[in-house]
Design a protein around this motif. Structure first.
Motif: not given
Lengths: 142, 108
Positions: A12-15, A55, A57, A59-60, A78, A80
């Motif tokens: 999860d890239g948000e948290n 996470v 760089h 966004g998950g 990823d 990214g």
């Protein structure tokens, strides 16, 4: 290769605060399989560094761990920004992490070097604007 | 010395003590998480001033006996609960990191 055991994780890239869940889970899984503690430590640390990178760089992303008879393979994918200069990124101390990440105790430019240090082989494929794929392997034979 | 014995000595306070019987085998001091994760030994008491939730994952991965927040640092909101949940001993020391380590060294 028929008896390869595969574990898949969404990172999860948000948290940022929950980063590390996949690595902690894989540590448990490998322990249940009865693998040597030092192997488990190396795999879970390499994976944690990769997870943190995704996470910070990218966004998950996705992580897959394959446990074969002779090796454990960790694949991190990823979508990214990609790594412009892999050689530079591999240098200990080189970091593009923002200050807020540094204040949390990360972003010191040790992630990729640590991943290399704790695994027996590591392959990075990255395209700017497209993403990064890292495959690491830890050998199980002495 | 077990983590509970350390707490009972009065030298540190327990914020979370879910695994008090864990034996302390050594000490590691560090705040840079990538560094700590690679170098802290299994069974070490890890002394740090980092108080954010990522210390829980690092302690788990490095398999430390406990985290000791030194210099009177308090854990960030929710970290104590997570430590309890993840079976991580989280202790608080008013001493400096150095004095906490020296204190431990004299008793291990």
């Amino acid at each position: 290769m028929s008896d390869v055991l595969t574990f898949r994780f969404d990172v999860d890239g948000e948290n940022f605060t929950s980063a590390g869940q996949a690595s902690v889970q894989i540590k448990k899984n490998l322990r249940q399989l009865g693998l040597p503690p030092e192997i488990i430590r190396r795999v879970s640390i390499a994976m944690y560094e990769g997870e943190i990178n995704m996470v910070i760089h990218a966004g998950g992303g996705n992580a897959e761990v394959r446990v074969a008879e002779d090796f454990i393979e960790i694949e991190l994918v990823d979508h990214g920004p990609g790594i412009a200069d892999i050689e530079q990124a591999m240098q200990a101390g080189f970091s593009t992490a923002p200050d807020n990440i540094r204040s949390l105790g990360f972003g010191a430019g040790m992630g990729l070097p640590n991943m290399k240090r704790y695994t027996d082989s590591m392959d990075i494929q990255s395209k700017v604007g497209d993403g990064t794929r890292i495959v690491m392997r830890v050998d199980l034979t002495a | 010395m077990t983590v509970r014995e350390l707490v009972d000595s009065g030298a540190v306070k327990a914020a979370a003590l879910p695994d008090g019987d864990r034996e302390i085998e050594g000490v590691y001091i560090g705040d840079l998480l990538s560094w700590v994760m690679g170098r802290a030994g299994s069974g070490d008491a890890w002394i740090t001033i980092m108080s954010n939730v990522n210390i829980a994952a690092v302690a788990t991965l490095a398999d430390t006996a406990c985290i000791i927040l030194a210099e009177g640092v308090q854990p960030d909101d929710g970290v104590t609960e997570i430590a309890r949940e993840k079976n991580i001993n989280l202790l608080l020391s008013d001493r400096s990191a150095y004095d906490t380590a020296v204190w431990l060294h004299e008793r291990l």
